[in-house]
Design a protein around this motif. Structure first.
Motif, PDB file in Angstrom:
ATOM      1  N   LYS A 289       0.827  -1.202   0.000  1.00 26.64           N
ATOM      2  CA  LYS A 289       0.000   0.000   0.000  1.00 26.64           C
ATOM      3  C   LYS A 289       0.857   1.247   0.000  1.00 26.64           C
ATOM      4  O   LYS A 289       1.874   1.322   0.674  1.00 26.64           O
ATOM      5  CB  LYS A 289      -0.878   0.002   1.248  1.00 26.64           C
ATOM      6  CG  LYS A 289      -2.330  -0.025   0.937  1.00 26.64           C
ATOM      7  CD  LYS A 289      -3.155   0.058   2.183  1.00 26.64           C
ATOM      8  CE  LYS A 289      -4.596  -0.046   1.789  1.00 26.64           C
ATOM      9  NZ  LYS A 289      -5.491  -0.042   2.891  1.00 26.64           N
TER      10      LYS A 289
ATOM     11  N   GLN B  97      -3.706   3.362  -1.424  1.00 25.20           N
ATOM     12  CA  GLN B  97      -4.129   2.400  -2.436  1.00 25.20           C
ATOM     13  C   GLN B  97      -3.091   1.304  -2.568  1.00 25.20           C
ATOM     14  O   GLN B  97      -1.900   1.536  -2.371  1.00 25.20           O
ATOM     15  CB  GLN B  97      -4.304   3.069  -3.805  1.00 25.20           C
ATOM     16  CG  GLN B  97      -5.479   4.000  -3.884  1.00 25.20           C
ATOM     17  CD  GLN B  97      -5.730   4.458  -5.315  1.00 25.20           C
ATOM     18  OE1 GLN B  97      -4.805   4.718  -6.060  1.00 25.20           O
ATOM     19  NE2 GLN B  97      -6.992   4.541  -5.683  1.00 25.20           N
ATOM     20  N   THR B  98      -3.555   0.119  -2.935  1.00 31.77           N
ATOM     21  CA  THR B  98      -2.635  -0.976  -3.207  1.00 31.77           C
ATOM     22  C   THR B  98      -2.200  -0.904  -4.668  1.00 31.77           C
ATOM     23  O   THR B  98      -2.823  -0.213  -5.475  1.00 31.77           O
ATOM     24  CB  THR B  98      -3.294  -2.349  -2.960  1.00 31.77           C
ATOM     25  OG1 THR B  98      -4.361  -2.517  -3.905  1.00 31.77           O
ATOM     26  CG2 THR B  98      -3.806  -2.478  -1.541  1.00 31.77           C
TER      27      THR B  98
END
Length: 124
Positions: free
Chosen positions: A101, A105-106
């Motif tokens: 991450k 967000q990944t």
């Protein structure tokens, strides 16, 4: 380290390689491909993607001074290591990369966003 931090250790040919993902690794990969983070792996063959994420993750761990970290001098060294990896190690590497991450967000999220943008461009 927790799973979200994108840290794993891979033992390849008896040698331990700390691998760390996050913005530092993503920047390394983006620099090699010359593409923005959201598009850095699009259109590349699987073996190149694997070598790039291994290269970025190992070199980021080295730059961040993780214990036992090694520096891969060039992308060719990453290709050599991928030749020695098992399919399970390849899955672990991919999972750690996709689940890492950064900025909320990944990498999977970034990849999905890039794919959606490409589809919209194709429809125009």
């Amino acid at each position: 380290m927790n799973k979200v931090s994108g840290y794993i250790e891979l033992t390849i040919n008896g040698e331990v390689y700390p691998v760390k993902f996050g913005m530092g690794a993503w920047k390394i990969i983006s620099g090699v491909t010359g593409k923005p983070i959201t598009q850095m792996l699009i259109g590349l063959p699987d073996e190149e993607i694997l070598a790039l994420i291994l290269f970025g993750g190992i070199n980021h761990a080295y730059k961040a001074e993780y214990k036992n970290a090694k520096q891969l001098g060039n992308l060719h060294n990453a290709y050599d290591l991928t030749d020695e990896m098992t399919s399970e190690q390849m899955k672990q590497l991919a999972q750690a990369f996709l689940e890492s991450k950064q900025l909320g967000q990944t990498m999977a999220d970034y990849t999905e966003t890039a794919s959606e943008l490409n589809e919209k461009k194709k429809k125009k």
